[in-house]
Design an enzyme around this catalytic site. Sequence first.
Site, short mmCIF file in Angstrom:
data_model
loop_
_atom_site.label_atom_id
_atom_site.label_comp_id
_atom_site.label_asym_id
_atom_site.label_seq_id
_atom_site.Cartn_x
_atom_site.Cartn_y
_atom_site.Cartn_z
N ASP A 138 -3.45 -47.13 -84.81
CA ASP A 138 -3.35 -45.83 -85.48
C ASP A 138 -4.74 -45.18 -85.53
O ASP A 138 -5.52 -45.34 -84.60
CB ASP A 138 -2.76 -46.03 -86.88
CG ASP A 138 -1.89 -44.86 -87.33
OD1 ASP A 138 -2.45 -43.78 -87.53
OD2 ASP A 138 -0.67 -45.04 -87.46
N HIS A 213 -3.86 -41.07 -91.67
CA HIS A 213 -2.59 -41.55 -91.13
C HIS A 213 -2.56 -43.06 -91.00
O HIS A 213 -1.60 -43.73 -91.40
CB HIS A 213 -2.36 -40.87 -89.77
CG HIS A 213 -0.99 -41.05 -89.19
ND1 HIS A 213 -0.62 -42.17 -88.48
CD2 HIS A 213 0.11 -40.25 -89.20
CE1 HIS A 213 0.63 -42.04 -88.07
NE2 HIS A 213 1.10 -40.89 -88.49
N SER A 541 6.60 -41.69 -88.30
CA SER A 541 5.37 -42.48 -88.51
C SER A 541 5.46 -43.30 -89.78
O SER A 541 4.86 -44.37 -89.88
CB SER A 541 4.15 -41.55 -88.61
OG SER A 541 3.64 -41.22 -87.35
#
Length: 763
Positions: A138, A213, A541
């Site tokens: 990520d 994220h 996600s």
Amino acid sequence: MASVVWLFSFWFACLSLSVMAKRTYIVQMNHHQKPLSFATHDDWYSASLQSLSSSSDDLLYTYSTAYHGFAAALVPEQAEALRKSESVLGVYEEEVYNLHTTRSPEFLGLDHELGMWAGHPMQNLNVASQDVIIGVLDTGVWPESRSFDDSGMTRVPARWRGKCEEGLDFKASVCNKKLIGARSFSKGYRMASSGNFITKSKEKESPRDVDGHGTHTASTAAGAHVSNASLLGYASGTARGMATLARVAAYKVCWSTGCFGSDILAGMDRAIVDGVDVLSLSLGGGSGAYYRDTIAIGAFTAMEMGIFVSCSAGNSGPSKASLANVAPWIMTVGAGTLDRDFPAYALLGNGERIAGVSLYSGRGMGKEPVSLVYSKGNSSASNLCLPGSLEPAYVRGKVVVCDRGINARVEKGWVVRDAGGVGMILANTAMSGEELVADSHLLPAVAVGKKTGDVLRAYVKSAANPTALLSFGGTVLNVRPSPVVAAFSSRGPNLVTPQILKPDLIGPGVNILAAWSEALGPTGLEKDTRKTQFNIMSGTSMSCPHISGVAALIKAAHPDWSPSAVKSALMTTAYTRDNTKSPLRDAADGGFSTPFAHGSGHVNPQKALSPGLLYDISPQGYVAFLCSLGYSAEQVQAVVKRPNVTCSSAMFTDPGQLNYPSFSVLFGSKRVVRYTRELTNVGAAGSVYNATVAGPPSVGVTVRPATLVFKSVGEKKRYTVTFVAKKGGKVQNRTSRNAFGSIVWSNAQHQVKSPVAYAWTQL
């Protein structure tokens, strides 16, 4: 002298053009053909490149595990020259992938720390999960987050071969017994950025997460318990991941402009060598042949080595056939809602009170309504509240209605505020339907569904003096119905292999609270100066790491199960009815969902731990599957990475013959499709299961035998199912020629359910 200057200028210009023309290519080598004159494969790869380029900097990565080959900066002519080499299986310009962007443990039944969990003492399961390592590819990690606290954890498993790499603003000492590894891979991004990498002030060439994220996904999968967690007061309570005592290793492969294929492959390559047990990738691109899909190729090696790979399905819904990451050895995860909401309201001048959602936490609008405006003229840019599209004289001091789409939802709020507006109502269009996603806006804002949005737009256009007053209702629990399939969640059918039903299942992916990077505000906008340790985000996600964490718990309980067995357990125990006992609904139109949206259903962790029966698949089964796709021997070898792969003896006549836990029946010109499946008993000895079939009247389904008796644990039994398209039979949906059903093997203890999708024609 002038001629010398001109020649130098010409040379410099040519050099600049040469540099600018270079792109990153991923070169797949037949590593079994390495000449004996080279000591290592790396030496061979380097020599292969040096024959075309004099610059050693052109070699970005060499791959040894997830992939066999290298990534290099080449001009197209050099790439073409490499393609002509007999030892080169393929040369592909790298693809750029995109990210697919606290009540969920309780919603999934993971909050019961004491007592039995599907027959397993939770305390024992927690202890066992400390030996499971989840690798998250990520945007990196914010290691100081309380979600990565290692209090009470045992020493790092001795088999772990990873490390914490030092870099800008990242010391090796920030890792601990929870966050046991952190690496970054940026060469592909640097090449694509044409040297501008260092000048981008926000980027840090280290595992440090400046996007948020990666921290969010890693803590969702395996974050520790953190009390008093919230986003600016919303969703307050204890935040925790799915597998709270599993280890985390962060591999930073995503940057401000995307996730580059060469970096992703390098991360997967390293993670496999480091010794992860689960790989979680909340990113994806388009779908294509498996031998050209870098994630699919890397995931195949991971699967062979016992590593479970979970990937997000994508956020391109509700469009049909919009899936990413569809290889059958990958768990493809869609998104659904939780039973938690963040209500907000707009009181209109005509007395109507419309409902929506919001995470706005600043000062309210007061008690007096203000003017409400929408799209002066017919400019689609102003309808959408794109940057620079609003006239300050028109919107100053007013609430603005903005259509959802094109730019980020939170950016629309900034555009309104920047133009002098005091509030925003974000109205869905047909693309988003009735799906409501809450955001931490920078000004008072309410998001509403399409139907409400249409009412609102009509009111603004018809009223002489339209007004609105916005208010906010905090956090509400036990929302019904839930879960609901998110409209943004990508849909089937699977265009790469229609005979494999995708997505595999859905998990919580809407309004998820998890840890956040303190390098930026909750909206991610540069103008957002707020800081928070947790954030609420939505996307596949977010659903992907839920499944990654649950898979870690299953691997802890059953360390001898293969990745395909874990996948089967998750799929066959998923549920397809919401908390009102109704079939799952789709936020896109409010109607009932189908397996093209929810796959096998919504994950049920407790039941997945004890599924009764498993559809297991060996690596050789996947080879037979690849052979059935009409691939050449070289193309199969590109995925499998073994010498002398042959399809002569290991080939299905139909890809649907793979021992998959779901069915996708493509009739085409045939009226009869027949598949044989094999089930493995992981329940009690002496278990007896009976088959039940549900489906459309247009298809006849026969299961033989209809009863399976398992005398012992681990025993395998086969059954054959025959699907017959009836002449003149009506299908459920004439426009798409699709219908759906199920096959369930059940006894008093277990229901082992497989969805069935039917198609008469191929998209």
